[in-house]
Design a protein around this motif. Structure first.
Motif, PDB file in Angstrom:
ATOM      1  N   ILE A  31      21.814 -23.381 -96.226  1.00  0.00           N
ATOM      2  CA  ILE A  31      20.675 -22.750 -96.882  1.00  0.00           C
ATOM      3  C   ILE A  31      19.517 -22.476 -95.927  1.00  0.00           C
ATOM      4  CG2 ILE A  31      21.268 -23.875 -99.061  1.00  0.00           C
ATOM      5  CD1 ILE A  31      18.731 -25.599 -98.717  1.00  0.00           C
ATOM      6  N   TYR A  32      19.681 -22.922 -94.678  1.00  0.00           N
ATOM      7  CA  TYR A  32      18.602 -22.774 -93.701  1.00  0.00           C
ATOM      8  C   TYR A  32      18.772 -21.512 -92.861  1.00  0.00           C
ATOM      9  CZ  TYR A  32      16.528 -27.342 -94.498  1.00  0.00           C
ATOM     10  OH  TYR A  32      15.879 -28.397 -95.068  1.00  0.00           O
ATOM     11  N   ALA A  33      17.667 -20.814 -92.627  1.00  0.00           N
ATOM     12  CA  ALA A  33      17.611 -19.821 -91.567  1.00  0.00           C
ATOM     13  C   ALA A  33      17.507 -20.584 -90.252  1.00  0.00           C
ATOM     14  CB  ALA A  33      16.416 -18.904 -91.740  1.00  0.00           C
ATOM     15  N   MET A  34      18.289 -20.164 -89.278  1.00  0.00           N
ATOM     16  CA  MET A  34      18.311 -20.843 -87.982  1.00  0.00           C
ATOM     17  C   MET A  34      17.794 -19.899 -86.901  1.00  0.00           C
ATOM     18  SD  MET A  34      19.446 -23.778 -88.831  1.00  0.00           S
ATOM     19  CE  MET A  34      19.614 -24.474 -87.169  1.00  0.00           C
ATOM     20  N   GLY A  35      16.963 -20.431 -86.045  1.00  0.00           N
ATOM     21  CA  GLY A  35      16.398 -19.602 -84.993  1.00  0.00           C
ATOM     22  C   GLY A  35      16.483 -20.262 -83.637  1.00  0.00           C
ATOM     23  N   TRP A  36      16.479 -19.429 -82.628  1.00  0.00           N
ATOM     24  CA  TRP A  36      16.329 -19.896 -81.245  1.00  0.00           C
ATOM     25  C   TRP A  36      15.000 -19.372 -80.721  1.00  0.00           C
ATOM     26  CZ3 TRP A  36      19.241 -23.405 -78.828  1.00  0.00           C
ATOM     27  CH2 TRP A  36      20.524 -23.663 -79.314  1.00  0.00           C
ATOM     28  N   PHE A  37      14.195 -20.286 -80.233  1.00  0.00           N
ATOM     29  CA  PHE A  37      12.928 -19.976 -79.603  1.00  0.00           C
ATOM     30  C   PHE A  37      13.020 -20.376 -78.136  1.00  0.00           C
ATOM     31  CE2 PHE A  37       9.872 -19.294 -83.187  1.00  0.00           C
ATOM     32  CZ  PHE A  37      10.730 -19.533 -84.239  1.00  0.00           C
ATOM     33  N   SER A  53      20.326 -17.408 -93.809  1.00  0.00           N
ATOM     34  CA  SER A  53      21.388 -18.120 -94.517  1.00  0.00           C
ATOM     35  C   SER A  53      22.510 -17.167 -94.909  1.00  0.00           C
ATOM     36  CB  SER A  53      20.822 -18.819 -95.754  1.00  0.00           C
ATOM     37  OG  SER A  53      20.207 -17.877 -96.613  1.00  0.00           O
ATOM     38  N   GLY A  54      22.181 -15.902 -95.043  1.00  0.00           N
ATOM     39  CA  GLY A  54      23.193 -14.901 -95.355  1.00  0.00           C
ATOM     40  C   GLY A  54      23.794 -14.232 -94.132  1.00  0.00           C
ATOM     41  N   SER A  55      23.477 -14.778 -92.955  1.00  0.00           N
ATOM     42  CA  SER A  55      24.004 -14.310 -91.668  1.00  0.00           C
ATOM     43  C   SER A  55      23.435 -12.976 -91.204  1.00  0.00           C
ATOM     44  CB  SER A  55      25.545 -14.270 -91.655  1.00  0.00           C
ATOM     45  OG  SER A  55      26.048 -15.597 -91.767  1.00  0.00           O
ATOM     46  N   GLY A  56      22.302 -12.571 -91.786  1.00  0.00           N
ATOM     47  CA  GLY A  56      21.586 -11.458 -91.200  1.00  0.00           C
ATOM     48  C   GLY A  56      20.937 -11.903 -89.907  1.00  0.00           C
ATOM     49  N   THR A  57      20.812 -10.997 -88.945  1.00  0.00           N
ATOM     50  CA  THR A  57      20.283 -11.384 -87.648  1.00  0.00           C
ATOM     51  C   THR A  57      19.085 -10.526 -87.248  1.00  0.00           C
ATOM     52  OG1 THR A  57      21.845  -9.929 -86.500  1.00  0.00           O
ATOM     53  CG2 THR A  57      22.506 -12.230 -86.812  1.00  0.00           C
ATOM     54  N   ASN A  58      18.263 -11.114 -86.401  1.00  0.00           N
ATOM     55  CA  ASN A  58      17.110 -10.410 -85.874  1.00  0.00           C
ATOM     56  C   ASN A  58      16.868 -10.915 -84.458  1.00  0.00           C
ATOM     57  OD1 ASN A  58      14.970  -8.628 -85.927  1.00  0.00           O
ATOM     58  ND2 ASN A  58      13.527 -10.110 -86.766  1.00  0.00           N
ATOM     59  N   ARG A  71      26.486 -18.381 -86.438  1.00  0.00           N
ATOM     60  CA  ARG A  71      26.480 -19.705 -87.062  1.00  0.00           C
ATOM     61  C   ARG A  71      27.849 -20.025 -87.628  1.00  0.00           C
ATOM     62  NH1 ARG A  71      21.898 -19.633 -91.282  1.00  0.00           N
ATOM     63  NH2 ARG A  71      22.703 -21.727 -91.790  1.00  0.00           N
ATOM     64  N   ASP A  72      28.149 -21.311 -87.671  1.00  0.00           N
ATOM     65  CA  ASP A  72      29.374 -21.816 -88.281  1.00  0.00           C
ATOM     66  C   ASP A  72      28.943 -22.872 -89.284  1.00  0.00           C
ATOM     67  OD1 ASP A  72      31.736 -23.090 -88.986  1.00  0.00           O
ATOM     68  OD2 ASP A  72      32.596 -22.931 -86.990  1.00  0.00           O
ATOM     69  N   ASN A  73      28.891 -22.503 -90.551  1.00  0.00           N
ATOM     70  CA  ASN A  73      28.403 -23.429 -91.571  1.00  0.00           C
ATOM     71  C   ASN A  73      29.329 -24.631 -91.748  1.00  0.00           C
ATOM     72  OD1 ASN A  73      26.149 -21.841 -91.995  1.00  0.00           O
ATOM     73  ND2 ASN A  73      26.986 -20.822 -93.814  1.00  0.00           N
ATOM     74  N   ALA A  74      30.607 -24.447 -91.458  1.00  0.00           N
ATOM     75  CA  ALA A  74      31.548 -25.564 -91.587  1.00  0.00           C
ATOM     76  C   ALA A  74      31.269 -26.639 -90.536  1.00  0.00           C
ATOM     77  CB  ALA A  74      32.982 -25.068 -91.459  1.00  0.00           C
ATOM     78  N   LYS A  75      30.701 -26.228 -89.410  1.00  0.00           N
ATOM     79  CA  LYS A  75      30.394 -27.170 -88.322  1.00  0.00           C
ATOM     80  C   LYS A  75      28.909 -27.492 -88.238  1.00  0.00           C
ATOM     81  CE  LYS A  75      34.331 -25.837 -85.451  1.00  0.00           C
ATOM     82  NZ  LYS A  75      34.770 -25.326 -84.122  1.00  0.00           N
ATOM     83  N   ASN A  76      28.112 -26.943 -89.165  1.00  0.00           N
ATOM     84  CA  ASN A  76      26.659 -27.158 -89.127  1.00  0.00           C
ATOM     85  C   ASN A  76      26.074 -26.821 -87.756  1.00  0.00           C
ATOM     86  OD1 ASN A  76      26.904 -28.054 -91.736  1.00  0.00           O
ATOM     87  ND2 ASN A  76      26.090 -30.097 -91.377  1.00  0.00           N
TER      88      ASN A  76
END
Length: 116
Positions: A31-37, A53-58, A71-76
């Motif tokens: 459910i989390y948006a994940m980012g790299w800074f 969370s829906g695998s859209g990217t920016n 992202r791999d939700n199965a592997k967190n």
């Protein structure tokens, strides 16, 4: 407690590649948006890439076509594939998790150095 653990940083030559990983624990990762800074010495921390969370990217404009986030939700786990690295990509790279409910977490950072 929640942990975000980055790995994969290191020294790369200009034109080389690195793949960063960020493994999350104790959160409902999907459910989390994940980012790299990243933060270079003397500069502000900046967003490099984001995956929702829906695998859209920016992406930051300067890394479009060069970096790829997944992202791999199965592997967190969230990844950042970095290709055609340049010296200006040198920075500490941080993983970030943010939910729509307002919770936010940071990893400890991993150093990426691009130098010949």
């Amino acid at each position: 407690q929640v942990q975000l653990v980055e790995s994969g940083g290191g020294l790369a030559q200009p034109g080389g590649s690195l793949k960063l990983s960020c493994a999350a624990s104790k959160i409902i990762f999907s459910i989390y948006a994940m980012g790299w800074f990243r933060q270079a010495p003397g500069k502000q921390r900046e967003l490099v890439a984001l995956i929702t969370s829906g695998s859209g990217t920016n992406y930051k404009d300067s890394v479009k076509g060069q970096f790829s986030i997944s992202r791999d939700n199965a592997k967190n786990t969230v990844y950042l594939q970095m290709n055609s690295l340049k010296p200006e990509d040198t920075a500490v790279y941080y993983c970030n998790a943010r939910s729509t409910f307002g919770s936010e977490y940071w990893g400890q950072g991993t150093q990426v150095t691009v130098s010949s």
